[in-house]
Design a protein around this motif. Structure first.
Motif, PDB file in Angstrom:
ATOM      1  N   LEU A 127      17.221 -33.465  11.184  1.00  0.00           N
ATOM      2  CA  LEU A 127      16.625 -32.214  11.653  1.00  0.00           C
ATOM      3  C   LEU A 127      15.208 -32.044  11.135  1.00  0.00           C
ATOM      4  O   LEU A 127      14.296 -31.676  11.901  1.00  0.00           O
ATOM      5  CB  LEU A 127      17.487 -31.032  11.200  1.00  0.00           C
ATOM      6  CG  LEU A 127      16.968 -29.628  11.577  1.00  0.00           C
ATOM      7  CD1 LEU A 127      16.854 -29.486  13.085  1.00  0.00           C
ATOM      8  CD2 LEU A 127      17.869 -28.549  11.003  1.00  0.00           C
ATOM      9  N   VAL A 128      14.992 -32.305   9.851  1.00  0.00           N
ATOM     10  CA  VAL A 128      13.650 -32.165   9.266  1.00  0.00           C
ATOM     11  C   VAL A 128      12.671 -33.109   9.960  1.00  0.00           C
ATOM     12  O   VAL A 128      11.532 -32.730  10.271  1.00  0.00           O
ATOM     13  CB  VAL A 128      13.696 -32.446   7.746  1.00  0.00           C
ATOM     14  CG1 VAL A 128      12.282 -32.570   7.182  1.00  0.00           C
ATOM     15  CG2 VAL A 128      14.449 -31.335   7.027  1.00  0.00           C
ATOM     16  N   GLY A 178      27.796 -36.110   5.699  1.00  0.00           N
ATOM     17  CA  GLY A 178      27.455 -35.829   7.092  1.00  0.00           C
ATOM     18  C   GLY A 178      26.389 -34.760   7.205  1.00  0.00           C
ATOM     19  O   GLY A 178      25.437 -34.886   7.995  1.00  0.00           O
ATOM     20  N   SER A 179      26.518 -33.694   6.409  1.00  0.00           N
ATOM     21  CA  SER A 179      25.530 -32.613   6.416  1.00  0.00           C
ATOM     22  C   SER A 179      24.171 -33.100   5.933  1.00  0.00           C
ATOM     23  O   SER A 179      23.127 -32.675   6.453  1.00  0.00           O
ATOM     24  CB  SER A 179      26.008 -31.448   5.539  1.00  0.00           C
ATOM     25  OG  SER A 179      27.228 -30.924   6.025  1.00  0.00           O
ATOM     26  N   LEU A 180      24.164 -33.989   4.947  1.00  0.00           N
ATOM     27  CA  LEU A 180      22.912 -34.558   4.447  1.00  0.00           C
ATOM     28  C   LEU A 180      22.204 -35.334   5.549  1.00  0.00           C
ATOM     29  O   LEU A 180      20.983 -35.223   5.728  1.00  0.00           O
ATOM     30  CB  LEU A 180      23.201 -35.475   3.253  1.00  0.00           C
ATOM     31  CG  LEU A 180      21.982 -36.147   2.601  1.00  0.00           C
ATOM     32  CD1 LEU A 180      21.018 -35.100   2.055  1.00  0.00           C
ATOM     33  CD2 LEU A 180      22.424 -37.087   1.495  1.00  0.00           C
ATOM     34  N   ASP A 181      22.958 -36.099   6.317  1.00  0.00           N
ATOM     35  CA  ASP A 181      22.398 -36.822   7.455  1.00  0.00           C
ATOM     36  C   ASP A 181      21.814 -35.842   8.467  1.00  0.00           C
ATOM     37  O   ASP A 181      20.722 -36.051   9.009  1.00  0.00           O
ATOM     38  CB  ASP A 181      23.481 -37.682   8.103  1.00  0.00           C
ATOM     39  CG  ASP A 181      22.929 -38.563   9.198  1.00  0.00           C
ATOM     40  OD1 ASP A 181      21.793 -39.064   9.056  1.00  0.00           O
ATOM     41  OD2 ASP A 181      23.622 -38.763  10.222  1.00  0.00           O
ATOM     42  N   GLY A 182      22.538 -34.742   8.728  1.00  0.00           N
ATOM     43  CA  GLY A 182      22.054 -33.737   9.666  1.00  0.00           C
ATOM     44  C   GLY A 182      20.750 -33.111   9.220  1.00  0.00           C
ATOM     45  O   GLY A 182      19.837 -32.895  10.026  1.00  0.00           O
ATOM     46  N   VAL A 183      20.640 -32.815   7.921  1.00  0.00           N
ATOM     47  CA  VAL A 183      19.416 -32.214   7.383  1.00  0.00           C
ATOM     48  C   VAL A 183      18.240 -33.181   7.511  1.00  0.00           C
ATOM     49  O   VAL A 183      17.134 -32.787   7.930  1.00  0.00           O
ATOM     50  CB  VAL A 183      19.620 -31.803   5.912  1.00  0.00           C
ATOM     51  CG1 VAL A 183      18.290 -31.422   5.266  1.00  0.00           C
ATOM     52  CG2 VAL A 183      20.595 -30.645   5.813  1.00  0.00           C
ATOM     53  N   ILE A 184      18.460 -34.453   7.167  1.00  0.00           N
ATOM     54  CA  ILE A 184      17.378 -35.451   7.236  1.00  0.00           C
ATOM     55  C   ILE A 184      16.865 -35.591   8.669  1.00  0.00           C
ATOM     56  O   ILE A 184      15.655 -35.557   8.913  1.00  0.00           O
ATOM     57  CB  ILE A 184      17.878 -36.811   6.708  1.00  0.00           C
ATOM     58  CG1 ILE A 184      18.147 -36.738   5.210  1.00  0.00           C
ATOM     59  CG2 ILE A 184      16.856 -37.913   7.006  1.00  0.00           C
ATOM     60  CD1 ILE A 184      18.810 -37.985   4.642  1.00  0.00           C
ATOM     61  N   CYS A 192      20.640 -30.746  23.045  1.00  0.00           N
ATOM     62  CA  CYS A 192      19.472 -31.268  22.322  1.00  0.00           C
ATOM     63  C   CYS A 192      19.861 -32.521  21.544  1.00  0.00           C
ATOM     64  O   CYS A 192      20.190 -32.442  20.348  1.00  0.00           O
ATOM     65  CB  CYS A 192      18.905 -30.208  21.384  1.00  0.00           C
ATOM     66  SG  CYS A 192      18.007 -28.900  22.214  1.00  0.00           S
ATOM     67  N   ASP A 193      19.810 -33.639  22.206  1.00  0.00           N
ATOM     68  CA  ASP A 193      20.114 -34.919  21.567  1.00  0.00           C
ATOM     69  C   ASP A 193      18.825 -35.533  21.049  1.00  0.00           C
ATOM     70  O   ASP A 193      17.769 -35.431  21.698  1.00  0.00           O
ATOM     71  CB  ASP A 193      20.783 -35.846  22.585  1.00  0.00           C
ATOM     72  CG  ASP A 193      21.194 -37.166  21.966  1.00  0.00           C
ATOM     73  OD1 ASP A 193      21.702 -37.136  20.835  1.00  0.00           O
ATOM     74  OD2 ASP A 193      21.015 -38.217  22.611  1.00  0.00           O
ATOM     75  N   VAL A 194      18.894 -36.170  19.896  1.00  0.00           N
ATOM     76  CA  VAL A 194      17.703 -36.756  19.281  1.00  0.00           C
ATOM     77  C   VAL A 194      17.060 -37.791  20.205  1.00  0.00           C
ATOM     78  O   VAL A 194      15.834 -37.804  20.391  1.00  0.00           O
ATOM     79  CB  VAL A 194      18.055 -37.411  17.924  1.00  0.00           C
ATOM     80  CG1 VAL A 194      16.845 -38.116  17.344  1.00  0.00           C
ATOM     81  CG2 VAL A 194      18.577 -36.362  16.954  1.00  0.00           C
ATOM     82  N   ALA A 195      17.874 -38.649  20.798  1.00  0.00           N
ATOM     83  CA  ALA A 195      17.347 -39.697  21.671  1.00  0.00           C
ATOM     84  C   ALA A 195      16.618 -39.114  22.876  1.00  0.00           C
ATOM     85  O   ALA A 195      15.664 -39.712  23.388  1.00  0.00           O
ATOM     86  CB  ALA A 195      18.486 -40.615  22.137  1.00  0.00           C
ATOM     87  N   ILE A 218      21.204 -29.917  16.980  1.00  0.00           N
ATOM     88  CA  ILE A 218      20.891 -31.195  16.342  1.00  0.00           C
ATOM     89  C   ILE A 218      21.589 -31.293  14.992  1.00  0.00           C
ATOM     90  O   ILE A 218      22.242 -32.302  14.683  1.00  0.00           O
ATOM     91  CB  ILE A 218      19.369 -31.366  16.169  1.00  0.00           C
ATOM     92  CG1 ILE A 218      18.704 -31.578  17.536  1.00  0.00           C
ATOM     93  CG2 ILE A 218      19.058 -32.554  15.245  1.00  0.00           C
ATOM     94  CD1 ILE A 218      17.199 -31.575  17.482  1.00  0.00           C
ATOM     95  N   PHE A 219      21.469 -30.245  14.186  1.00  0.00           N
ATOM     96  CA  PHE A 219      22.077 -30.288  12.850  1.00  0.00           C
ATOM     97  C   PHE A 219      23.587 -30.439  12.926  1.00  0.00           C
ATOM     98  O   PHE A 219      24.170 -31.298  12.251  1.00  0.00           O
ATOM     99  CB  PHE A 219      21.727 -29.028  12.067  1.00  0.00           C
ATOM    100  CG  PHE A 219      22.485 -28.906  10.768  1.00  0.00           C
ATOM    101  CD1 PHE A 219      22.146 -29.701   9.681  1.00  0.00           C
ATOM    102  CD2 PHE A 219      23.552 -28.034  10.658  1.00  0.00           C
ATOM    103  CE1 PHE A 219      22.857 -29.622   8.486  1.00  0.00           C
ATOM    104  CE2 PHE A 219      24.269 -27.938   9.468  1.00  0.00           C
ATOM    105  CZ  PHE A 219      23.917 -28.737   8.383  1.00  0.00           C
ATOM    106  N   PHE A 220      24.234 -29.626  13.738  1.00  0.00           N
ATOM    107  CA  PHE A 220      25.694 -29.641  13.763  1.00  0.00           C
ATOM    108  C   PHE A 220      26.250 -30.925  14.353  1.00  0.00           C
ATOM    109  O   PHE A 220      27.190 -31.509  13.801  1.00  0.00           O
ATOM    110  CB  PHE A 220      26.230 -28.423  14.516  1.00  0.00           C
ATOM    111  CG  PHE A 220      26.242 -27.173  13.693  1.00  0.00           C
ATOM    112  CD1 PHE A 220      27.100 -27.042  12.611  1.00  0.00           C
ATOM    113  CD2 PHE A 220      25.370 -26.124  13.979  1.00  0.00           C
ATOM    114  CE1 PHE A 220      27.109 -25.889  11.831  1.00  0.00           C
ATOM    115  CE2 PHE A 220      25.365 -24.972  13.205  1.00  0.00           C
ATOM    116  CZ  PHE A 220      26.230 -24.856  12.128  1.00  0.00           C
TER     117      PHE A 220
END
Length: 311
Positions: free
Chosen positions: A160-161, A152-158, A179-182, A101-103
């Protein structure tokens, strides 16, 4: 199930995209072939730009970063999918799911901003050629590239949390090949409307704003190209810009279709196909588009191959 500390050993089940029928075995082999072409193509693009000093310009530095992002994106999803298919093991740990998810969210977001930076680079090169080395110097180019990675990494962290904060009390079977968010949202037994709004806001920031920069940049570029008196200059500018616009269209079209629709109208099969397009097929097409339609890249590749033969 709730993702509490005592449940961190629980695994999700990735149902995947293929079964073991003859047709799906062929499609799996095709995906591996596409992965191989994408892997080798993006590595070749990165090495070519690094080794050929004539390509040490902001435009090609940005292109090397695009290839690096595409390379990391396909390595985030395809190897795990292939391992699960060949081994018959469909489980993925919480840590593995969180890493995917993060990557992939980080790389998608970073690529969105990088494509906007590439559009700005073409705008400066074509509309302000005499001031190009000032408006797009190496320091500014590196700064905007780093900003793309950080945002992009900031979006990934948000994301993921927020995903880790949800409770999952239904089946742990994910109707996807990664593992897709949707695909995770339907498994949650808590209200996900707030998370869906947050996801929509992230999509606006990561997609609409860069697209606006791209549209504004290329509207100025189009006017400048039309006014060019030299046919050769017009052709060169059009070739370079059309390559970039082809990549933008492929990438943004699929991602917007995937993440800017309400979760209620998503279907697992549709999501798998669209995700396969932008996580597997697009990384293969990008180096092909730029190498086939760019004389400098083609010339540099031929030069490199000739040098290797003489060694």
């Amino acid at each position: 199930m709730v993702w509490r500390k005592q449940n961190f050993s629980s695994d999700f089940i990735l149902l995947g995209i293929f079964d073991h029928s003859s047709t799906h075995t062929f499609l799996f082999s095709l995906v591996l072939g596409i992965f191989t072409v994408a892997f080798m193509g993006n590595i070749a693009m990165i090495l070519l730009i690094y080794l050929d000093t004539q390509l040490h310009t902001p435009m090609y530095f940005l292109l090397s970063q695009l290839s690096l992002m595409d390379l990391m994106l396909i390595c985030t999803t395809v190897p795990r999918m292939a391992f699960n298919y060949l081994s018959g093991r469909k489980s993925i740990s919480l840590a593995g799911c969180g890493a995917q998810i993060f990557f992939y969210v980080s790389l998608l977001g970073a690529e969105c901003f990088l494509l906007a930076v590439m559009a700005y680079d073409r705008y400066v090169a074509i509309c302000h050629p005499l001031r190009y080395t000032i408006l797009m110097n190496q320091k500014l180019c590196a700064l905007m590239t780093v900003a793309s990675w950080i945002l992009g990494s900031l979006d990934g962290v948000i994301v993921l949390v927020e995903v880790l904060s949800l409770s999952y009390c239904s089946s742990l079977e994910i109707h996807h090949f990664f593992c897709d968010v949707a695909a995770l949202l339907p498994l949650s037994c808590t209200d996900t409307s707030a998370f869906e709004r947050l996801l929509f806001i992230c999509c606006v920031v990561m997609l609409i704003l860069p697209v606006s920069v791209i549209i504004i940049s290329y509207s100025h570029v189009l006017r400048a190209v039309i006014r060019m008196s030299s046919t050769e200059s017009r052709r060169k500018a059009f070739t370079t810009c059309s390559s970039h616009l082809s990549v933008v269209g492929l990438y943004y079209g699929a991602v917007m279709f995937m993440y800017m629709r309400p979760a209620s109208i998503h279907t697992p099969d549709q999501d798998k196909i669209v995700s396969a397009f932008y996580t597997i097929l697009t990384p293969m097409l990008n180096p092909l588009i730029y190498s086939l339609r760019n004389k400098e890249v083609s010339r540099g590749l031929q030069k490199l191959l000739r040098t290797r033969k003489l060694m």
